[in-house]
Design a protein around this motif. Structure first.
Motif, mmCIF file in Angstrom:
data_model
loop_
_atom_site.group_PDB
_atom_site.id
_atom_site.type_symbol
_atom_site.label_atom_id
_atom_site.label_comp_id
_atom_site.label_asym_id
_atom_site.label_seq_id
_atom_site.Cartn_x
_atom_site.Cartn_y
_atom_site.Cartn_z
ATOM 1 N N PHE A 24 8.732 69.915 22.910
ATOM 2 C CA PHE A 24 10.695 69.179 23.969
ATOM 3 C C PHE A 24 9.860 69.352 25.001
ATOM 4 C CE2 PHE A 24 12.747 73.053 21.257
ATOM 5 C CZ PHE A 24 12.441 72.699 20.342
ATOM 6 N N ARG A 25 8.749 69.442 25.763
ATOM 7 C CA ARG A 25 8.226 69.131 26.707
ATOM 8 C C ARG A 25 7.828 67.473 27.208
ATOM 9 N NH1 ARG A 25 3.066 69.404 28.808
ATOM 10 N NH2 ARG A 25 3.010 68.138 31.048
ATOM 11 N N LYS A 26 7.320 67.108 25.797
ATOM 12 C CA LYS A 26 6.716 65.203 25.372
ATOM 13 C C LYS A 26 7.918 64.500 25.162
ATOM 14 C CE LYS A 26 3.861 62.797 22.728
ATOM 15 N NZ LYS A 26 3.253 63.106 20.729
ATOM 16 N N LEU A 27 9.132 64.945 24.789
ATOM 17 C CA LEU A 27 10.402 64.483 24.314
ATOM 18 C C LEU A 27 11.249 64.069 25.337
ATOM 19 C CD1 LEU A 27 11.805 65.901 20.818
ATOM 20 C CD2 LEU A 27 10.837 63.465 21.542
ATOM 21 N N HIS A 28 10.796 64.852 26.757
ATOM 22 C CA HIS A 28 11.928 65.078 27.766
ATOM 23 C C HIS A 28 13.038 65.724 27.570
ATOM 24 C CE1 HIS A 28 8.096 62.420 29.466
ATOM 25 N NE2 HIS A 28 8.913 60.999 28.803
ATOM 26 N N LEU A 29 12.853 67.022 27.277
ATOM 27 C CA LEU A 29 14.068 67.141 26.844
ATOM 28 C C LEU A 29 14.554 68.526 28.399
ATOM 29 C CD1 LEU A 29 14.272 68.613 23.164
ATOM 30 C CD2 LEU A 29 15.218 66.636 24.471
ATOM 31 N N SER A 30 15.851 68.649 28.558
ATOM 32 C CA SER A 30 15.914 69.648 29.769
ATOM 33 C C SER A 30 15.729 70.566 29.573
ATOM 34 C CB SER A 30 17.647 69.876 29.435
ATOM 35 O OG SER A 30 17.764 71.075 28.443
ATOM 36 N N LEU A 31 15.782 71.276 30.878
ATOM 37 C CA LEU A 31 14.076 72.525 31.452
ATOM 38 C C LEU A 31 14.598 73.359 30.523
ATOM 39 C CD1 LEU A 31 12.197 73.235 32.855
ATOM 40 C CD2 LEU A 31 13.707 74.488 34.618
ATOM 41 N N PHE A 32 15.476 73.648 30.661
ATOM 42 C CA PHE A 32 16.964 74.743 29.466
ATOM 43 C C PHE A 32 16.271 75.324 28.389
ATOM 44 C CE2 PHE A 32 19.782 76.890 26.369
ATOM 45 C CZ PHE A 32 19.641 78.325 26.846
ATOM 46 N N ILE A 33 16.479 73.388 27.370
ATOM 47 C CA ILE A 33 16.018 73.271 26.165
ATOM 48 C C ILE A 33 14.019 74.441 25.981
ATOM 49 C CG2 ILE A 33 15.149 71.783 23.979
ATOM 50 C CD1 ILE A 33 18.341 72.823 24.713
ATOM 51 N N ARG A 34 13.496 73.539 26.899
ATOM 52 C CA ARG A 34 11.968 73.945 27.058
ATOM 53 C C ARG A 34 11.382 74.786 27.353
ATOM 54 N NH1 ARG A 34 10.115 69.937 31.019
ATOM 55 N NH2 ARG A 34 12.025 70.098 32.213
ATOM 56 N N LEU A 35 12.364 76.173 27.453
ATOM 57 C CA LEU A 35 12.492 77.335 28.150
ATOM 58 C C LEU A 35 13.022 77.515 26.973
ATOM 59 C CD1 LEU A 35 12.656 77.655 31.791
ATOM 60 C CD2 LEU A 35 11.023 77.612 30.841
ATOM 61 N N LEU A 36 13.572 77.454 25.849
ATOM 62 C CA LEU A 36 14.114 78.061 24.840
ATOM 63 C C LEU A 36 13.280 79.285 23.589
ATOM 64 C CD1 LEU A 36 17.283 79.331 24.540
ATOM 65 C CD2 LEU A 36 17.665 77.358 23.137
ATOM 66 N N PRO A 37 11.945 78.268 23.676
ATOM 67 C CA PRO A 37 10.925 79.354 22.662
ATOM 68 C C PRO A 37 10.589 80.607 23.095
ATOM 69 C CG PRO A 37 10.929 76.403 22.928
ATOM 70 C CD PRO A 37 11.534 76.929 23.504
ATOM 71 N N ALA A 77 3.108 81.081 27.834
ATOM 72 C CA ALA A 77 1.366 80.002 27.672
ATOM 73 C C ALA A 77 2.785 79.128 27.209
ATOM 74 C CB ALA A 77 0.633 80.426 26.391
ATOM 75 N N ALA A 78 3.837 78.803 25.950
ATOM 76 C CA ALA A 78 4.766 78.368 26.115
ATOM 77 C C ALA A 78 5.866 77.926 27.103
ATOM 78 C CB ALA A 78 5.938 79.118 24.994
ATOM 79 N N SER A 79 6.052 79.201 28.139
ATOM 80 C CA SER A 79 7.295 78.928 29.171
ATOM 81 C C SER A 79 6.217 77.924 29.985
ATOM 82 C CB SER A 79 7.106 79.999 29.973
ATOM 83 O OG SER A 79 8.280 81.124 28.680
ATOM 84 N N ILE A 80 4.905 77.844 30.633
ATOM 85 C CA ILE A 80 4.370 76.911 31.453
ATOM 86 C C ILE A 80 3.939 76.156 31.396
ATOM 87 C CG2 ILE A 80 1.327 77.050 31.923
ATOM 88 C CD1 ILE A 80 0.978 80.350 32.592
ATOM 89 N N ILE A 81 3.784 75.557 29.913
ATOM 90 C CA ILE A 81 3.973 74.603 29.180
ATOM 91 C C ILE A 81 5.361 73.645 29.636
ATOM 92 C CG2 ILE A 81 3.756 73.413 27.373
ATOM 93 C CD1 ILE A 81 1.624 75.473 26.000
ATOM 94 N N ALA A 82 6.314 74.799 29.435
ATOM 95 C CA ALA A 82 8.030 74.092 29.320
ATOM 96 C C ALA A 82 8.521 74.041 30.572
ATOM 97 C CB ALA A 82 8.455 74.403 28.579
ATOM 98 N N ILE A 83 7.257 74.392 31.995
ATOM 99 C CA ILE A 83 7.518 74.601 33.550
ATOM 100 C C ILE A 83 6.556 73.632 33.972
ATOM 101 C CG2 ILE A 83 7.649 75.526 35.987
ATOM 102 C CD1 ILE A 83 8.437 78.326 34.523
ATOM 103 N N LYS A 84 5.618 72.924 33.453
ATOM 104 C CA LYS A 84 4.398 72.317 34.068
ATOM 105 C C LYS A 84 5.206 70.657 34.394
ATOM 106 C CE LYS A 84 0.824 71.684 31.489
ATOM 107 N NZ LYS A 84 -0.753 71.334 31.496
#
Length: 90
Positions: A24-37, A77-84
């Motif tokens: 999701f981070r690689k696809l440049h989706l919104s922060l909410f979508i990246r944090l969802l998992p 770890a998923a949240s850190i990856i999404a926020i980074k």
């Protein structure tokens, strides 16, 4: 066995959650979508702990609690990856 099996069971969905956050981070989706998992994994971990502690109890309930405990690092770890931040792109 009591610690090994929940750890191994938590690795499959945990790695899936980390991979989804990275994708999701690689696809440049919104922060909410990246944090969802990560958020859904934390909610799942809380529900598993509650079911193991209140409804099941005993050794099997402890297995659910340990599984919930091992899911939390994957969610963090998923949240850190999404926020980074990605940094400067050329």
């Amino acid at each position: 066995m009591m610690l090994g099996v929940p750890l191994l069971v938590a690795c499959v969905p945990g790695m899936l959650v980390v991979f989804l956050a990275w994708w999701f981070r690689k696809l440049h989706l919104s922060l909410f979508i990246r944090l969802l998992p990560g958020i859904l994994t934390i909610i799942t971990s809380i529900i598993l702990f509650y079911i193991g502690f209140v409804n099941i109890r005993g050794f099997e309930g402890a297995g659910y609690g340990i599984l919930a405990f091992f899911l939390l690092p994957f969610a963090i770890a998923a949240s850190i990856i999404a926020i980074k931040n990605r940094g400067v792109q050329r």
